[in-house]
Design an enzyme around this catalytic site. Sequence first.
Site, PDB file in Angstrom:
ATOM      1  CG  HIS A 144      -1.964  -1.052   1.569  1.00 22.72           C
ATOM      2  ND1 HIS A 144      -2.650  -0.673   0.011  1.00 22.72           N
ATOM      3  CD2 HIS A 144      -2.201  -2.254   2.146  1.00 22.72           C
ATOM      4  CE1 HIS A 144      -3.365  -2.128   1.055  1.00 22.72           C
ATOM      5  NE2 HIS A 144      -3.086  -2.690   2.292  1.00 22.72           N
TER       6      HIS A 144
ATOM      7  CG  ASP B 251      -2.738  -8.995   1.734  1.00 24.29           C
ATOM      8  OD1 ASP B 251      -3.649  -8.575   2.375  1.00 24.29           O
ATOM      9  OD2 ASP B 251      -1.728  -8.844   1.921  1.00 24.29           O
TER      10      ASP B 251
ATOM     11  CG  HIS C  46      -6.157  -5.294   2.781  1.00 23.50           C
ATOM     12  ND1 HIS C  46      -6.012  -6.610   3.526  1.00 23.50           N
ATOM     13  CD2 HIS C  46      -6.913  -4.240   3.178  1.00 23.50           C
ATOM     14  CE1 HIS C  46      -7.036  -5.727   5.036  1.00 23.50           C
ATOM     15  NE2 HIS C  46      -7.075  -5.119   4.826  1.00 23.50           N
TER      16      HIS C  46
ATOM     17  CG  ASP D 187      -4.447  -9.970   4.793  1.00 21.76           C
ATOM     18  OD1 ASP D 187      -4.496 -10.471   3.982  1.00 21.76           O
ATOM     19  OD2 ASP D 187      -4.377  -9.283   4.645  1.00 21.76           O
TER      20      ASP D 187
END
Length: 374
Positions: free
Chosen positions: A133, A169, A171, A252
């Site tokens: 990110h 992931d 995200h 995650d």
Amino acid sequence: MLTQPLFIGSEIYRGSSYGKKHPLRVPRVSTVMDLSRALGWLPPAQFVNSPRAKPKALEIWHSPEYVAALQAAEDAQHVSAETRARHRIGTLDNPVFPEMFRRPATSAGGAMLAGELLANGGVVYSPAGGTHHGFPDRAGGFCYLNDPVLAMLSLRRQGVQRIAYVDIDAHHPDGVEHGFAGDPDTVMVSVHEQGLWPRTGAVEDRAGGSAYNLPVPRGLNDTEMALILDRLILPVVTAHRPDAIVLQCGADAVEEDPLSHLSLSNNAHLRVLRALRPLAPRLLVLGGGGYNPWSVGRLWTSVWGELAGHEAPDRLPPKAEAVLRALSFEGNRHGRNPPEHWFTTLTDVPREGAISDEVRTRLNMLSARLKAQY
């Protein structure tokens, strides 16, 4: 060419925390190192101590002003309102903490070293990596620097041209997509939970033709992930004919993670890893998200075992079990009564299930695009 897989790690992650209430208060890389050594899977010859990237080296992608702001914030343990607004550090997500420059600079240094080590081929594992990110001038989503981007740029400096970046992931990797949008020699595939922060990566988002984004509904199971692997990930990567694959293997997406709502077992991640490994002469595997210390430790240790050619035992030996029993997860319901198998095994029971119409429809859309593109 590397003759054996290498594990890049560092002791900086032991005891380093984003703060008592932050999701990254839990030990992760140190647990993987300890568990791998307890299993006899991490001899000194395969362990590489991660260097810390020098500020100037980070400026290959990050702005000099941002790198200087991170260093100044670590030194002062404080940021001004102006710095907070401009660079998004000193926030709840991206707090000021004692190692806030040194820790991500170590992850970045490991990723950049990985690119050099893979110049002639091989396999490298850097579980501290995967901070997807980070943007050139700001932090985001617990990520101060973007080590996947830095690793891919390092590979390019070694003459590695065609790169496939696969991100599983929970995200969406908004920073990586920003870094390589429109690059004809890079293809990015992301499977991420729809509606989850940063709320980017719609199925229609092509990033200038470089990205295949698959947002998935809550409750994604192993059966659905196997279909995604067969119908999206493998066809895209195979069609791209990469010289190197970078796999961001965030933990995650596993069911017990407190920050997402997917229902994978860790078998799903290992299946993706096994399928990708033969598709390029160079493989870099990074960590990423993951905020339950047991699910992260078990998954990422299993990844190293897979890369290094070790088979997980049915029951962990006492030394390895002791590593997992020593963990705690204060402030979260998962830490109150951990199930026994979190202490005694590495591999989850598979979590199979029905395939949702949303997954099928979006796979059909992306498959049609792939056929048109290649």
